[in-house]
Motif scaffolding. Structure first.
Motif, short mmCIF file in Angstrom:
data_model
loop_
_atom_site.label_atom_id
_atom_site.label_comp_id
_atom_site.label_asym_id
_atom_site.label_seq_id
_atom_site.Cartn_x
_atom_site.Cartn_y
_atom_site.Cartn_z
N TYR A 191 0.83 -1.20 0.00
CA TYR A 191 0.00 0.00 0.00
C TYR A 191 0.86 1.26 0.00
CZ TYR A 191 -3.71 -3.25 1.43
OH TYR A 191 -4.60 -4.29 1.50
N LEU A 220 -1.27 4.38 -1.54
CA LEU A 220 -2.55 4.33 -0.85
C LEU A 220 -2.43 4.74 0.61
CD1 LEU A 220 -3.95 0.94 -2.26
CD2 LEU A 220 -4.43 3.26 -3.07
N ARG A 248 -6.14 5.01 8.02
CA ARG A 248 -6.01 4.89 6.57
C ARG A 248 -5.94 3.41 6.16
NH1 ARG A 248 -4.25 7.79 2.14
NH2 ARG A 248 -5.48 9.44 3.10
N VAL A 292 -8.35 1.51 3.53
CA VAL A 292 -7.83 0.84 2.33
C VAL A 292 -8.24 -0.62 2.32
CG1 VAL A 292 -5.72 0.09 1.17
CG2 VAL A 292 -5.90 2.43 2.03
N ALA A 319 -9.43 2.74 -5.65
CA ALA A 319 -9.17 3.18 -4.27
C ALA A 319 -8.35 4.46 -4.25
CB ALA A 319 -8.45 2.07 -3.50
N ARG A 320 -7.39 4.55 -5.15
CA ARG A 320 -6.56 5.75 -5.23
C ARG A 320 -7.42 6.96 -5.61
NH1 ARG A 320 -3.18 4.03 -8.78
NH2 ARG A 320 -1.69 3.07 -7.33
N LEU A 378 -9.39 8.08 -2.56
CA LEU A 378 -8.52 8.76 -1.60
C LEU A 378 -8.16 10.17 -2.09
CD1 LEU A 378 -6.21 5.78 -0.62
CD2 LEU A 378 -8.00 6.83 0.76
N ALA A 425 -11.02 12.22 -1.18
CA ALA A 425 -11.10 12.35 0.28
C ALA A 425 -10.10 13.37 0.81
CB ALA A 425 -10.85 11.00 0.93
N GLU A 426 -8.98 13.52 0.14
CA GLU A 426 -7.93 14.43 0.61
C GLU A 426 -8.04 15.83 0.01
OE1 GLU A 426 -4.53 12.22 -0.57
OE2 GLU A 426 -4.50 10.95 1.22
N ARG A 446 -17.36 13.34 -0.90
CA ARG A 446 -16.32 12.37 -0.58
C ARG A 446 -16.92 10.99 -0.32
NH1 ARG A 446 -12.43 16.03 3.43
NH2 ARG A 446 -12.12 17.74 1.95
N GLU A 468 -11.69 9.32 7.07
CA GLU A 468 -11.31 7.93 6.77
C GLU A 468 -12.27 6.95 7.43
OE1 GLU A 468 -9.20 10.19 7.82
OE2 GLU A 468 -7.48 10.29 6.45
N GLU A 510 -14.88 4.41 5.58
CA GLU A 510 -14.88 2.97 5.87
C GLU A 510 -16.28 2.50 6.24
OE1 GLU A 510 -13.14 -0.18 9.18
OE2 GLU A 510 -12.55 1.92 9.27
#
Length: 220
Positions: free
Chosen positions: A20, A25, A46, A50, A64-65, A68, A71-72, A81, A178, A182
């Protein structure tokens, strides 16, 4: 904490953590020597996210990337998000080719579904993947000669809305993005089989009562 402790706390193996990290990630830790780094609670959160996206949500590393990255990015709202994560989750279906007979039926049914949900006051993007999944299911039913009554559709929508409200009331308790992401993945992917299983058990119960009375013992 060191890498071994991070693995223990997160439940993710050391080789997976290193993978990761290489894939971007998970952000790198704070270097303390040429070969060691320190990690924090942010890394634990995190890693949980992930793992949820890749193992529970069955997303690709690239998907997933992308989640993220959203999200950032402070330019996106919390709603956007969480939506980015949900939109990446399977299943995804493709509409029939343009200028085909199937596409004419598809667009008609999709339009009817959109109109009905808008009439109920639901707010979502017209590009929502779930809308295509819903369209495919209804189109298949119609193609097999079954009716798809609007009354049934409204009952399903009325039953599912309070469930979504309860789930997002829980997700709202997670202030860290995060953790909220999830929870969104978990509720979307893991609760859907529960709803399906309960519906099938309810079918069995109703069938038993219709055919065999209302006794307490299940029908043979």
């Amino acid at each position: 904490m060191h890498l071994a402790e991070l693995s223990r706390r997160s439940g993710v193996s050391v080789p997976s953590i290193k993978f990761y990290l290489r894939e971007g990630l998970v952000p790198p830790g704070t270097p303390v020597s040429a070969r060691k780094a320190e990690y924090s609670e942010d890394h634990v959160r995190r890693l949980r996210l992930v793992r949820a996206m890749l193992t529970i949500g069955k997303m690709s590393v690239a998907q997933a990337r992308d989640v993220l990255a959203v999200a950032e990015d402070p330019a996106f709202t919390r709603h956007e998000r969480l939506g980015a994560a949900q939109y990446m989750l399977p299943p995804h279906v493709e509409a029939p080719p343009q200028d085909s007979e199937e596409r004419v039926v598809w667009d008609e049914i999709r339009g009817l579904i959109l109109d009905e949900l808008r009439r109920l006051g639901w707010r979502f993007l017209d590009t929502a993947p779930a809308l295509d999944v819903l369209t495919q299911s209804v189109a298949t039913l119609v193609g097999l000669g079954y009716d798809a009554p609007v009354e049934d559709f409204r009952r399903y929508a009325a039953a599912i809305r309070p469930m979504a409200e309860a789930e997002y009331a829980t997700i709202a308790l997670y202030e860290q993005i995060e953790e909220a992401l999830e929870a969104t993945v978990a509720y979307t992917v893991l609760v859907e089989p529960i709803l399906l299983a309960l519906r099938r058990l309810a079918h069995e119960d109703v069938s038993s009562r219709l055919r065999h009375g209302t006794g307490d013992e299940p029908a043979p």
